[in-house]
Design a protein around this motif. Structure first.
Motif, PDB file in Angstrom:
ATOM      1  N   GLN A   1     -30.370  17.564 -35.174  1.00 47.41           N
ATOM      2  CA  GLN A   1     -29.241  17.268 -34.583  1.00 47.41           C
ATOM      3  C   GLN A   1     -28.552  18.303 -35.286  1.00 47.41           C
ATOM      4  O   GLN A   1     -28.333  17.516 -36.526  1.00 47.41           O
ATOM      5  CB  GLN A   1     -29.086  15.822 -34.045  1.00 47.41           C
ATOM      6  N   VAL A   2     -27.372  18.742 -35.249  1.00 47.74           N
ATOM      7  CA  VAL A   2     -26.152  20.072 -35.596  1.00 47.74           C
ATOM      8  C   VAL A   2     -25.661  19.191 -35.082  1.00 47.74           C
ATOM      9  O   VAL A   2     -24.836  19.685 -34.314  1.00 47.74           O
ATOM     10  CB  VAL A   2     -26.505  20.959 -35.942  1.00 47.74           C
ATOM     11  N   ASN A   3     -24.025  18.789 -35.372  1.00 46.91           N
ATOM     12  CA  ASN A   3     -22.539  18.338 -35.330  1.00 46.91           C
ATOM     13  C   ASN A   3     -22.100  19.835 -36.262  1.00 46.91           C
ATOM     14  O   ASN A   3     -22.359  20.172 -37.514  1.00 46.91           O
ATOM     15  CB  ASN A   3     -22.024  17.235 -36.069  1.00 46.91           C
ATOM     16  N   VAL A   4     -21.089  19.837 -35.686  1.00 44.84           N
ATOM     17  CA  VAL A   4     -19.951  20.852 -35.775  1.00 44.84           C
ATOM     18  C   VAL A   4     -18.855  20.364 -35.837  1.00 44.84           C
ATOM     19  O   VAL A   4     -18.300  19.937 -34.696  1.00 44.84           O
ATOM     20  CB  VAL A   4     -20.200  22.036 -35.178  1.00 44.84           C
ATOM     21  N   SER A   5     -17.749  20.605 -36.688  1.00 49.71           N
ATOM     22  CA  SER A   5     -16.156  19.552 -36.611  1.00 49.71           C
ATOM     23  C   SER A   5     -15.568  20.945 -37.558  1.00 49.71           C
ATOM     24  O   SER A   5     -15.175  21.322 -38.470  1.00 49.71           O
ATOM     25  CB  SER A   5     -16.236  18.658 -37.723  1.00 49.71           C
ATOM     26  N   THR A   6     -14.324  20.493 -36.413  1.00 47.12           N
ATOM     27  CA  THR A   6     -12.625  21.261 -36.960  1.00 47.12           C
ATOM     28  C   THR A   6     -12.045  21.017 -37.502  1.00 47.12           C
ATOM     29  O   THR A   6     -10.763  21.307 -38.034  1.00 47.12           O
ATOM     30  CB  THR A   6     -12.169  22.015 -35.446  1.00 47.12           C
ATOM     31  N   GLY A   7     -12.620  18.985 -37.612  1.00 42.85           N
ATOM     32  CA  GLY A   7     -11.212  18.558 -38.519  1.00 42.85           C
ATOM     33  C   GLY A   7     -10.080  17.767 -37.445  1.00 42.85           C
ATOM     34  O   GLY A   7      -9.731  16.517 -37.818  1.00 42.85           O
TER      35      GLY A   7
END
Length: 236
Positions: free
Chosen positions: A140-146
């Motif tokens: 699983q890969v999560n992406v975050s912008t803050g």
């Protein structure tokens, strides 16, 4: 001698034989990659396609991933992702901010999902801001912008030079809002001294009223005293 002559003539015979030419592999056609076709095939990216066209970024992105030697990666929010934005959040952006929002969803390099698990954060995008990637259970890969974090659920395309990944939230830049779920500013705190001019009496006002009452009593006492003295003179 005959075998030597045959070997020398073999290349000429192959060139003259149309059947041999037909069996030769044809060169791969160029320009087959089409971001519009990939998104339309996914059938849930109408808002993203409209935004790409309105900002005139669709053709520029397609030209870049065809010419960039490092490839290209696009993170594609679904229609539901845009619908889940706070009311008026997207329409409240300026034209330049809408361009930056699109550029924030694209990286000028090809990343497979396994690449994103080990990449150094923040990952450079086409906008001034980077994205952060973390791993979860399994691959699983999560992406975050803050301010927004979402799991990458589906790869619409994962083959060099172009990767396109579905995201179920719009990657809202931190620079646009302190909180993607509440972009409206908080109400301003009340200023000190705002209760000035209320009817609450102060200590000074009480003292003033007591002083007036005392003056009235003194005047009344003087009039009585004067009347008594006048009566005594008459009687005498």
């Amino acid at each position: 001698m005959a075998s030597t002559t045959f070997i020398l003539l073999l290349p000429i015979l192959l060139l003259l034989n149309p059947q041999a030419q037909a069996q030769a592999p044809a060169p791969a056609p160029s320009g087959q990659l089409n971001l519009t076709a990939i998104l339309e095939k996914g059938s849930q990216y109408t808002t993203l396609l409209k935004l790409l066209k309105d900002t005139q970024q669709l053709s520029q992105i397609q030209n870049q991933f065809k010419t960039n030697s490092q490839g290209f990666t696009v993170f594609a929010p679904t229609d539901n992702a845009f619908q889940n934005l706070p009311s008026g959040a997207l329409n409240g952006l300026s034209d330049d901010q809408k361009v930056q929002l699109i550029l924030y969803h694209s990286a000028p390099k090809y990343y497979s999902l396994s690449d994103l698990l080990t990449v150094s954060n923040p990952v450079r995008t086409q906008s001034p801001w980077g994205l952060n990637f973390t791993g979860g259970q399994g691959n699983q890969v999560n992406v975050s912008t803050g301010v927004v974090e979402v799991q990458i659920n589906n790869a619409l395309r994962q083959q060099f030079p172009l990767a396109v990944y579905q995201v179920d939230k719009v990657l809202w830049p931190k620079a646009f809002s302190a909180d993607a779920n509440s972009p409206s500013p908080a109400p301003a705190p009340k200023k000190k001294g705002s209760n000035k001019g209320t009817a609450t009496p102060t200590t000074d006002s009480k003292n003033d009223s007591n002083g007036v009452a005392g003056m009235k009593n003194n005047v009344g006492f003087g009039m009585v005293l004067g009347f008594v003295l006048l009566c005594m003179r008459v009687l005498s």
